[in-house]
Design an enzyme around this catalytic site. Structure first.
Site, PDB file in Angstrom:
ATOM      1  N   ASN A  52       0.861  -1.278  -0.011  1.00 31.92           N
ATOM      2  CA  ASN A  52       0.153   0.055  -0.078  1.00 31.92           C
ATOM      3  C   ASN A  52       0.888   1.325   0.014  1.00 31.92           C
ATOM      4  O   ASN A  52       1.950   1.296   0.775  1.00 31.92           O
ATOM      5  CB  ASN A  52      -0.960  -0.063   1.351  1.00 31.92           C
ATOM      6  CG  ASN A  52      -2.084   1.002   1.083  1.00 31.92           C
ATOM      7  OD1 ASN A  52      -2.030   1.945   0.467  1.00 31.92           O
ATOM      8  ND2 ASN A  52      -3.025   0.373   1.608  1.00 31.92           N
ATOM      9  N   GLY A 114     -17.103   5.041   0.244  1.00 28.33           N
ATOM     10  CA  GLY A 114     -15.719   5.438   0.376  1.00 28.33           C
ATOM     11  C   GLY A 114     -14.504   4.918  -0.617  1.00 28.33           C
ATOM     12  O   GLY A 114     -13.280   5.054  -0.348  1.00 28.33           O
ATOM     13  N   GLN A 115     -15.092   4.275  -1.534  1.00 27.27           N
ATOM     14  CA  GLN A 115     -13.942   3.551  -2.494  1.00 27.27           C
ATOM     15  C   GLN A 115     -13.509   4.533  -3.289  1.00 27.27           C
ATOM     16  O   GLN A 115     -14.068   5.501  -4.088  1.00 27.27           O
ATOM     17  CB  GLN A 115     -14.771   2.647  -3.475  1.00 27.27           C
ATOM     18  CG  GLN A 115     -13.638   2.023  -4.448  1.00 27.27           C
ATOM     19  CD  GLN A 115     -14.524   1.072  -5.348  1.00 27.27           C
ATOM     20  OE1 GLN A 115     -15.741   1.391  -5.757  1.00 27.27           O
ATOM     21  NE2 GLN A 115     -13.808   0.050  -5.827  1.00 27.27           N
ATOM     22  N   THR A 116     -12.127   5.032  -3.324  1.00 19.81           N
ATOM     23  CA  THR A 116     -11.432   5.831  -3.961  1.00 19.81           C
ATOM     24  C   THR A 116     -10.868   5.746  -5.105  1.00 19.81           C
ATOM     25  O   THR A 116     -10.537   6.608  -6.227  1.00 19.81           O
ATOM     26  CB  THR A 116     -10.533   6.626  -2.906  1.00 19.81           C
ATOM     27  OG1 THR A 116      -9.555   5.700  -2.598  1.00 19.81           O
ATOM     28  CG2 THR A 116     -10.996   7.265  -1.709  1.00 19.81           C
ATOM     29  N   VAL A 117     -10.627   4.398  -5.351  1.00 18.77           N
ATOM     30  CA  VAL A 117      -9.855   3.786  -6.518  1.00 18.77           C
ATOM     31  C   VAL A 117     -10.902   2.873  -7.083  1.00 18.77           C
ATOM     32  O   VAL A 117     -11.187   1.799  -6.366  1.00 18.77           O
ATOM     33  CB  VAL A 117      -8.614   2.977  -6.192  1.00 18.77           C
ATOM     34  CG1 VAL A 117      -8.203   2.336  -7.714  1.00 18.77           C
ATOM     35  CG2 VAL A 117      -7.558   3.866  -5.732  1.00 18.77           C
ATOM     36  N   HIS A 119     -11.816   0.234  -8.478  1.00 17.71           N
ATOM     37  CA  HIS A 119     -11.120  -1.204  -8.855  1.00 17.71           C
ATOM     38  C   HIS A 119     -11.276  -2.029  -7.734  1.00 17.71           C
ATOM     39  O   HIS A 119     -10.876  -1.820  -6.627  1.00 17.71           O
ATOM     40  CB  HIS A 119      -9.510  -1.251  -9.174  1.00 17.71           C
ATOM     41  CG  HIS A 119      -9.001  -2.512  -9.826  1.00 17.71           C
ATOM     42  ND1 HIS A 119      -7.763  -2.367 -10.469  1.00 17.71           N
ATOM     43  CD2 HIS A 119      -9.189  -3.558  -9.416  1.00 17.71           C
ATOM     44  CE1 HIS A 119      -7.328  -3.454 -10.820  1.00 17.71           C
ATOM     45  NE2 HIS A 119      -8.178  -4.474 -10.075  1.00 17.71           N
ATOM     46  N   HIS A 123      -8.968  -4.578   1.668  1.00 15.56           N
ATOM     47  CA  HIS A 123      -7.932  -4.022   2.490  1.00 15.56           C
ATOM     48  C   HIS A 123      -7.427  -5.011   3.646  1.00 15.56           C
ATOM     49  O   HIS A 123      -8.771  -5.576   4.115  1.00 15.56           O
ATOM     50  CB  HIS A 123      -8.135  -2.820   3.117  1.00 15.56           C
ATOM     51  CG  HIS A 123      -8.508  -1.841   2.286  1.00 15.56           C
ATOM     52  ND1 HIS A 123      -7.399  -0.696   2.143  1.00 15.56           N
ATOM     53  CD2 HIS A 123      -9.378  -1.070   1.575  1.00 15.56           C
ATOM     54  CE1 HIS A 123      -7.909   0.289   1.389  1.00 15.56           C
ATOM     55  NE2 HIS A 123      -9.066  -0.091   1.015  1.00 15.56           N
TER      56      HIS A 123
END
Length: 187
Positions: A52, A114-117, A119, A123
Site C-alpha cells: 500500500n 468510500g471507494q477512492t480507486v 477497482h 484491504h
C-alpha cells in the site's frame, strides 16, 4: 487438512508467482493508476497482492482483482472466490510477518462506501491489542485514509509523504521472501 489452518504452500506459491512482476519495466493496473510490478508480492489466478502506498498501519496491504472492474458485483463467481481465498491466505501470512493476531478485511464497494480507486480490492489491515484508542476507529481511518493510528503519532495525510517506489519494492520483496520462508517453518 484442517479447514481453519493456513495453507502455507499456497502462500509461498503465490509469492513465487508474484516474483515475475519484479522484473524491470513490469507494471500492474490498479484502477487508473499504473503501479510498478515491484509492489506485487502475491499472485493467484485472478488476484494480486499489492503493498500500500499509504498504509494505515504497518502491514496494511491490498488484494486486487486482476481484471480492472470497479464493483464487486461485476466479478465472476470464480473471481470472487479467488479474491477472498487470496485475502484469507495473505492475511495469515501478514499475521506471521507482522506478528499480528487479528485483522480487519475491508471492501469499499462504490464511491458512497468510500471507494477512492474504482477497482475491486480488499484491504487487509493487521491488528494488535490497543493499536487504536477505540477499536472501531480503524473504520474511520480507512474512511478518511488520511491518518494512521494516533498511538503511532503520524501527521495528517496532507503532511505525510508517500512512500517511495524503492520502499514499496523493498516491502514487496520482503513479503515474497517471508511467505516462501513461512512454508518451510514448523507449524
Amino acid at each position: 487438512m484442517d479447514p481453519q489452518a493456513p495453507d502455507w504452500r499456497s502462500l509461498a506459491d503465490g509469492a513465487i508467482r508474484a516474483a515475475s512482476f519484479a522484473e524491470p519495466g513490469k507494471s500492474v493496473q490498479f484502477g487508473r493508476f499504473s503501479c510498478r510490478g515491484t509492489q506485487v508480492f502475491w499472485e493467484s489466478e485472478h488476484s494480486l497482492g499489492l503493498v500500500n502506498l499509504k498504509p494505515i498501519v504497518p502491514g496494511h496491504v491490498l488484494i486486487i482483482s486482476k481484471r480492472v472492474t470497479p464493483r464487486i458485483g461485476e466479478l465472476s463467481e470464480v473471481e470472487m472466490q479467488d479474491l477472498f481465498l487470496s485475502a484469507r491466505t495473505v492475511a495469515a501470512g501478514i499475521g506471521k510477518v507482522f506478528e499480528s493476531p487479528s485483522f480487519n478485511l475491508a471492501v469499499q464497494d462504490g464511491a458512497e462506501a468510500g471507494q477512492t480507486v474504482p477497482h475491486v480490492h480488499v484491504h487487509i489491515i493487521p491488528r494488535k491489542a490497543q493499536d487504536f484508542e477505540r477499536n472501531d476507529e480503524v473504520y474511520e481511518k480507512l474512511d478518511e485514509f488520511d491518518a494512521r493510528p494516533p498511538r503511532l503519532k503520524v501527521p495528517a495525510d496532507s503532511e505525510r509523504v508517500a512512500r517511495s517506489e524503492e520502499e514499496m519494492a523493498e516491502e514487496g520483496a520482503r513479503l515474497r521472501a517471508a511467505f516462501v520462508a513461512i512454508r518451510d517453518q514448523p507449524a
